[in-house]
Design a protein around this motif. Sequence first.
Motif, short mmCIF file in Angstrom:
data_model
loop_
_atom_site.label_atom_id
_atom_site.label_comp_id
_atom_site.label_asym_id
_atom_site.label_seq_id
_atom_site.Cartn_x
_atom_site.Cartn_y
_atom_site.Cartn_z
N PRO A 126 -5.29 94.92 118.76
CA PRO A 126 -5.03 94.30 120.06
C PRO A 126 -3.56 94.43 120.46
CG PRO A 126 -5.45 92.64 118.36
CD PRO A 126 -5.53 93.96 117.69
N ILE A 127 -3.35 94.60 121.75
CA ILE A 127 -1.98 94.59 122.29
C ILE A 127 -1.97 93.66 123.51
CG2 ILE A 127 -1.27 96.86 121.44
CD1 ILE A 127 -1.90 98.00 124.22
N TYR A 128 -0.78 93.36 124.03
CA TYR A 128 -0.63 92.45 125.17
C TYR A 128 -1.44 91.17 124.94
CZ TYR A 128 1.15 96.73 127.26
OH TYR A 128 1.85 97.88 127.51
N GLY A 130 -3.86 90.51 123.15
CA GLY A 130 -5.31 90.67 123.07
C GLY A 130 -5.95 91.06 124.39
N ASN A 131 -5.13 91.30 125.44
CA ASN A 131 -5.71 91.68 126.73
C ASN A 131 -6.10 93.14 126.79
OD1 ASN A 131 -5.83 89.35 128.43
ND2 ASN A 131 -3.63 89.23 128.10
N ALA A 132 -5.63 93.93 125.84
CA ALA A 132 -6.04 95.34 125.77
C ALA A 132 -6.16 95.72 124.30
CB ALA A 132 -4.99 96.21 126.46
N ILE A 133 -7.01 96.68 124.06
CA ILE A 133 -7.19 97.15 122.69
C ILE A 133 -6.66 98.59 122.62
CG2 ILE A 133 -8.87 97.64 120.86
CD1 ILE A 133 -8.75 94.66 121.56
N ALA A 134 -5.71 98.83 121.74
CA ALA A 134 -5.16 100.18 121.58
C ALA A 134 -5.89 100.88 120.44
CB ALA A 134 -3.67 100.09 121.26
N THR A 135 -6.21 102.14 120.67
CA THR A 135 -6.75 102.96 119.58
C THR A 135 -5.59 103.81 119.08
OG1 THR A 135 -8.90 103.00 120.62
CG2 THR A 135 -8.49 104.69 118.96
N VAL A 136 -5.23 103.65 117.82
CA VAL A 136 -4.07 104.36 117.29
C VAL A 136 -4.48 105.32 116.19
CG1 VAL A 136 -2.39 102.57 117.88
CG2 VAL A 136 -3.56 102.43 115.72
N GLN A 137 -3.85 106.49 116.22
CA GLN A 137 -4.14 107.49 115.19
C GLN A 137 -2.84 107.76 114.44
OE1 GLN A 137 -5.42 111.31 116.69
NE2 GLN A 137 -6.76 111.60 114.91
N SER A 138 -2.92 107.79 113.13
CA SER A 138 -1.72 107.99 112.32
C SER A 138 -1.77 109.33 111.62
CB SER A 138 -1.62 106.88 111.27
OG SER A 138 -0.67 107.24 110.29
N ALA A 139 -0.64 110.06 111.70
CA ALA A 139 -0.55 111.36 111.01
C ALA A 139 0.14 111.21 109.66
CB ALA A 139 0.21 112.35 111.89
N ASP A 140 0.56 109.98 109.34
CA ASP A 140 1.26 109.78 108.06
C ASP A 140 0.32 110.04 106.88
OD1 ASP A 140 3.82 109.07 108.92
OD2 ASP A 140 3.19 107.02 109.36
N ALA A 141 0.91 110.49 105.80
CA ALA A 141 0.11 110.80 104.60
C ALA A 141 -0.50 109.52 104.04
CB ALA A 141 0.99 111.47 103.55
N VAL A 142 0.24 108.42 104.11
CA VAL A 142 -0.28 107.14 103.63
C VAL A 142 -0.33 106.19 104.83
CG1 VAL A 142 0.03 105.25 101.98
CG2 VAL A 142 0.91 107.53 101.44
N LYS A 143 -1.48 105.58 105.01
CA LYS A 143 -1.60 104.61 106.11
C LYS A 143 -1.34 103.22 105.53
CE LYS A 143 -3.89 108.19 107.87
NZ LYS A 143 -3.08 109.42 107.81
#
Length: 310
Positions: A126-128, A130-143
């Motif tokens: 959630p962002i703002y 909880g008023n919006a939901i962000a979909t985030v993708q990580s390129a890091d080797a370890v999340k």
Amino acid sequence: MAALVIAEHDNATLKPATLNTITAAARCGGDVTVLVAGAGCDGAAQAAAQVAGVAKVLVADAPHLADQLAENVAAQAVAVAGGYSHILAPATASGKNVLPRVAALLDVAQISEITSVESPDTFTRPIYAGNAIATVQSADAVKVITVRGTAFDAAAATGGSAAVERIDAVADSGKSSFVGREIAKSDRPELTAAKIVVSGGRGMGSAENFKLLEPLADKLGAAMGASRAAVDAGYAPNDWQVGQTGKIVAPQLYVAIGISGAIQHLAGMKDSKVIVAINKDEEAPIFGVADYGLVADLFQAVPELTEKLG
Ligand code: FAD
């Protein structure tokens, strides 16, 4: 793919949020290992080994890990991090203290307060408020991920039989030391784990009036919560605050009394299964999220409701 969950515990037992984090870890794919860093923490390690879906428990047991100072726990996690694609902890005060250090030491970005695992590298959060939901993708080797417990079911506390492996404890960082702890004692359930929460807002009018909610909470077996306005006014203790800058709760039943329903408050409770609101202003935004709304003066309605509950 393999996930490491940093357990939150009191050396004897696991904190419930760890179980929700294990569910999130399992969704990342691969085996789930739980790290128990503590002192005399066999009880917590055995509890972790019994959790369904846990493949292995790593135990680092040393006096300087007794109070799980963030610097030491982060160093311990980094010491065993090799081989794990995901490192997770609950998004609690404790997890939020440890994981940013882990992320920094591994030189990766932290992914905070996830509410779902879309794929091993993609998560929602959630962002703002909880008023919006962000979909985030990580390129890091370890999340490196903190998990919002209310978004994931708790893993079953029994049914597993994970191997328990003792590992060397890292040296004491010496950067912080444990001075003391004052624990609030309450016969009521813990706010974030309670099935029912009774919350009061500024409408309660005073700390004395706030006590009106106690018999209702007692009859319902509920935890007590409060809006920030009620906390700031000194009507309720700080650790009762629900919302964006307070605790996030999602009980079966949330009763909001004299709370207007500002977005920052809703951010902490709108995922509750059933929401009941009592407010004398029929235009109050809380009625927008309430399943049951009562437009009434709380000083009449609360004693009446409490009495009718028998
Ligand atoms: P009010 O908005 O004053 O509402 C009181 C309500 O009581 C009114 O709706 C009124 O109609 C009703 N009422 C009054 N008398 C009676 C009566 N006799 N009978 C019935 N009803 C009555 N707020 C949080 O709660 N949690 C947070 O974590 C949080 N974080 C914040 C973070 C930021 C960055 C900011 C800017 C704000 C944050 N806030 C938070 C504050 C939030 O914006 C609101 O100010 C706050 O939630 C209002 O609290 P309230 O509903 O108790 O008070």
